[in-house]
Scaffold this motif. Structure first.
Motif, PDB file in Angstrom:
ATOM      1  N   TYR A 164       3.007  -2.883 -14.140  1.00  0.00           N
ATOM      2  CA  TYR A 164       2.832  -2.104 -14.445  1.00  0.00           C
ATOM      3  C   TYR A 164       1.189  -2.010 -14.999  1.00  0.00           C
ATOM      4  O   TYR A 164       0.646  -3.927 -15.142  1.00  0.00           O
ATOM      5  CB  TYR A 164       3.824  -1.464 -16.372  1.00  0.00           C
ATOM      6  CG  TYR A 164       3.946  -3.027 -16.453  1.00  0.00           C
ATOM      7  CD1 TYR A 164       3.001  -2.542 -17.621  1.00  0.00           C
ATOM      8  CD2 TYR A 164       5.221  -3.213 -16.399  1.00  0.00           C
ATOM      9  CE1 TYR A 164       3.636  -4.228 -18.277  1.00  0.00           C
ATOM     10  CE2 TYR A 164       5.351  -4.769 -16.967  1.00  0.00           C
ATOM     11  CZ  TYR A 164       4.299  -5.239 -18.384  1.00  0.00           C
ATOM     12  OH  TYR A 164       5.066  -5.858 -18.715  1.00  0.00           O
ATOM     13  N   ASN A 168      -0.175   2.661 -18.724  1.00  0.00           N
ATOM     14  CA  ASN A 168       1.456   3.232 -17.915  1.00  0.00           C
ATOM     15  C   ASN A 168       2.499   4.183 -19.142  1.00  0.00           C
ATOM     16  O   ASN A 168       3.059   3.054 -20.102  1.00  0.00           O
ATOM     17  CB  ASN A 168       1.431   2.442 -17.355  1.00  0.00           C
ATOM     18  CG  ASN A 168       0.943   2.470 -16.250  1.00  0.00           C
ATOM     19  OD1 ASN A 168       1.250   1.369 -15.374  1.00  0.00           O
ATOM     20  ND2 ASN A 168       0.428   3.513 -15.790  1.00  0.00           N
ATOM     21  N   VAL A 170       6.495   3.688 -19.338  1.00  0.00           N
ATOM     22  CA  VAL A 170       7.692   2.225 -18.246  1.00  0.00           C
ATOM     23  C   VAL A 170       8.659   2.484 -19.261  1.00  0.00           C
ATOM     24  O   VAL A 170       8.993   2.432 -20.599  1.00  0.00           O
ATOM     25  CB  VAL A 170       6.548   0.632 -18.407  1.00  0.00           C
ATOM     26  CG1 VAL A 170       5.464   0.695 -17.595  1.00  0.00           C
ATOM     27  CG2 VAL A 170       6.771   0.440 -19.571  1.00  0.00           C
ATOM     28  N   ASN A 211       8.558   2.186 -13.918  1.00  0.00           N
ATOM     29  CA  ASN A 211       7.761   2.448 -13.796  1.00  0.00           C
ATOM     30  C   ASN A 211       7.277   4.099 -13.884  1.00  0.00           C
ATOM     31  O   ASN A 211       7.376   4.446 -12.318  1.00  0.00           O
ATOM     32  CB  ASN A 211       5.516   1.922 -13.911  1.00  0.00           C
ATOM     33  CG  ASN A 211       5.023   1.670 -14.227  1.00  0.00           C
ATOM     34  OD1 ASN A 211       4.232   3.134 -14.427  1.00  0.00           O
ATOM     35  ND2 ASN A 211       4.423   1.173 -13.292  1.00  0.00           N
ATOM     36  N   SER A 213       4.485   6.065 -14.936  1.00  0.00           N
ATOM     37  CA  SER A 213       3.936   6.384 -14.329  1.00  0.00           C
ATOM     38  C   SER A 213       2.932   6.547 -12.599  1.00  0.00           C
ATOM     39  O   SER A 213       1.954   6.579 -12.145  1.00  0.00           O
ATOM     40  CB  SER A 213       2.362   5.590 -15.298  1.00  0.00           C
ATOM     41  OG  SER A 213       2.802   6.053 -16.290  1.00  0.00           O
ATOM     42  N   ARG A 214       4.014   5.707 -11.743  1.00  0.00           N
ATOM     43  CA  ARG A 214       3.788   5.852 -10.232  1.00  0.00           C
ATOM     44  C   ARG A 214       4.639   6.087  -9.433  1.00  0.00           C
ATOM     45  O   ARG A 214       5.870   6.189  -9.967  1.00  0.00           O
ATOM     46  CB  ARG A 214       4.115   4.021 -10.420  1.00  0.00           C
ATOM     47  CG  ARG A 214       2.525   3.165 -10.217  1.00  0.00           C
ATOM     48  CD  ARG A 214       2.732   2.425 -10.233  1.00  0.00           C
ATOM     49  NE  ARG A 214       1.628   1.379 -11.177  1.00  0.00           N
ATOM     50  CZ  ARG A 214       1.836  -0.298 -10.760  1.00  0.00           C
ATOM     51  NH1 ARG A 214       2.215  -1.434 -10.322  1.00  0.00           N
ATOM     52  NH2 ARG A 214       0.536  -0.690 -11.444  1.00  0.00           N
TER      53      ARG A 214
END
Length: 489
Positions: A164, A168, A170, A211, A213-214
């Motif tokens: 991360y 981000n 998480v 995570n 954000s991914r």
């Protein structure tokens, strides 16, 4: 005092001024200037006999000898600082620089080496004995700060593998939040409650990390619903799929889906999953999806079962409506002020119409003379913008349309089509007039809803033709409704 010392300390003062004043503003340019100053200082020292690799001269003058030693020690420390800055500025990736772990660890090692070198070369102290003593001391300190060292090495692993980055969203060891800082000891998270949670790197390195954000443009949303086992799964799944189709922010690829998650003697658990392209949309879309699932299930005659409810105790304890049109009118926001008797008088006046997927319900040039209420399915409302057609909203069970023509004789200004197989009920203008005369609150509520929709369309570049600019859209609609329906309030 000899000139080399004066010029040497002047160069040191000039370097400190550059550092403190941050001139020039560009970081790389500032580093290059400082390296040039350091090169000038190095040339001055080596050419004047003040070699940092030997004891300072001026043995016959103690003040000059001390100043020479100080200048040589400063040379070592300046070199250590510039070496760590050069590594940080020119070689490390931006993500590692923001986390500062490698910069801090490498800087500490370089400064320690510079101090040892200065003690050995400049002050001519017994470095071997010092190193041996410091090694034994390091072992003792290592045992004493074992947990801290564990965080440091775990931080190196985290920064190397990069599960991360800062910014981000998480979930680490059951704690969910936005990464604010990553340092040599811990990761700092900002939770949704606005609290700062510090997760030690040793814990983060061993924990399961999620995570959100991914990938950056794909974020999943999943909701679970417990439904009475008396409901047919095909009916429930069709209602949930209609609810997923009714959320405009849901992306088409990957496609949303609904499935049966698990079953028990008292309930069946269904799962509805959708995807959005922005993390900030998850909360609003989740809430909207719950609302649409409730409305679509209610339209399909399916009752949600609360947790702990027995098989013989369905949610709908009250007797169901014998007329489905009465049930539909209860779900319409603008008819909330009507009494039971008024709804019973209005329900028989509703007429049913069915649409298949892709059918056009309303065209922009059509002036509707009836109120249309969605009973089931999803309708898409599209308006023309300067760049082309733009979807304004989607309508589901309980939503109404056609107020523009019904209240003020205005054309629809939008195209409404069926996204799924849909059923609507319609109420003619002449049948609505007695209700508006008896219930002024309903008339005002309808005008308020229509004025909000007009504001949305105005932003798309198709303004409402209000006769007077100083007159509000709501008042203009209210006046038009009074005239069209011959109202006196």
């Amino acid at each position: 005092m000899n000139n080399p010392l004066i010029f040497g300390f002047a160069l040191v003062a000039f370097d400190v001024a550059i550092w403190r004043c941050a001139i020039p503003k560009n970081e790389v340019a500032r580093l290059l200037v400082r390296l040039c100053v350091y090169a000038a200082l190095s040339s001055l020292l080596f050419n004047s006999g003040l070699s940092p690799f030997s004891k300072a001269p001026y043995a016959d003058s103690k003040p000059l000898h001390v100043l020479g030693q100080v200048l040589e020690i400063i040379w070592w420390l300046m070199g250590a600082r510039l070496l760590s800055l050069a590594l940080d500025t020119l070689l490390l990736p931006k993500t590692w620089r923001r986390q500062r772990l490698f910069q801090d660890v490498f800087g500490a090692l370089v400064f320690l080496a510079a101090v040892v070198a200065a003690l050995g070369f400049v002050l001519e102290l017994p470095v071997r004995g010092l190193v041996a003593t410091s090694g034994a001391l390091a072992i003792v300190l290592g045992l004493a700060i074992q947990s801290t060292l564990s965080d440091v090495f775990a931080g190196i692993v985290i920064n190397t593998t990069e599960p991360y980055h800062i910014g981000n969203w998480v979930a680490i060891d059951g704690v969910e939040g936005k990464v604010l800082e990553m340092n040599w000891r811990a990761t700092h998270l900002l939770t949704s409650q606005g609290n700062i949670v510090i997760v030690p790197n040793a814990v983060a390195a061993k924990a399961k990390i999620t995570n959100s954000s991914r990938p950056p443009t794909l974020h999943g949303i999943t909701i679970l619903l417990e439904i009475t086992p008396e409901a047919r799964p095909g009916t429930v799944l069709a209602a949930l799929e209609a609810a997923l189709a009714g959320v405009r922010a849901v992306i088409a690829d990957p496609a949303p889906y609904a499935l049966v998650k698990r079953t028990s003697a008292i309930s069946v658990t269904y799962e509805a999953t959708a995807y959005v392209d922005d993390m900030s949309k998850k909360l609003a879309v989740t809430n909207e999806l719950y609302d649409l699932c409730y409305r679509q299930l209610e339209a399909a005659g399916v009752a949600l079962r609360p947790l702990g409810a027995g098989y013989a105790q369905p949610l709908a304890a009250a007797a169901p409506e014998t007329d489905p049109r009465m049930h539909l009118l209860r779900r319409v926001e603008m008819f909330a002020a009507l009494t039971q008797d008024e709804l019973k008088r209005l329900a028989p006046l509703l007429s049913r119409r069915d649409y298949e997927r892709g059918d056009t319900v309303v065209t922009p040039d059509k002036v509707l003379d009836q109120l249309t209420i969605v009973d089931s399915g999803v309708l898409s409302v599209v308006a023309e913008d300067a760049s082309g057609p733009v979807e304004v909203t989607r309508l589901g069970p309980g939503d109404a349309l056609g107020e523009a023509g019904l209240l003020a004789g205005m054309p629809a200004r939008v195209t409404i089509s069926a996204l799924t197989a849909s059923t609507v009920f319609q109420l003619n203008k002449d049948d609505l007039t007695p209700l508006l005369k008896d219930q002024p609150d309903v008339a005002r509520l309808m005008c308020q809803m229509l004025s909000r929709r007009r504001d949305t369309l105005d932003k798309l570049g198709t303004p409402t033709p209000v006769a007077q600019s100083e007159q509000s859209v709501f008042q203009w609609l209210l006046d038009g409704m009074r005239k069209l329906h011959d109202l006196t309030f």
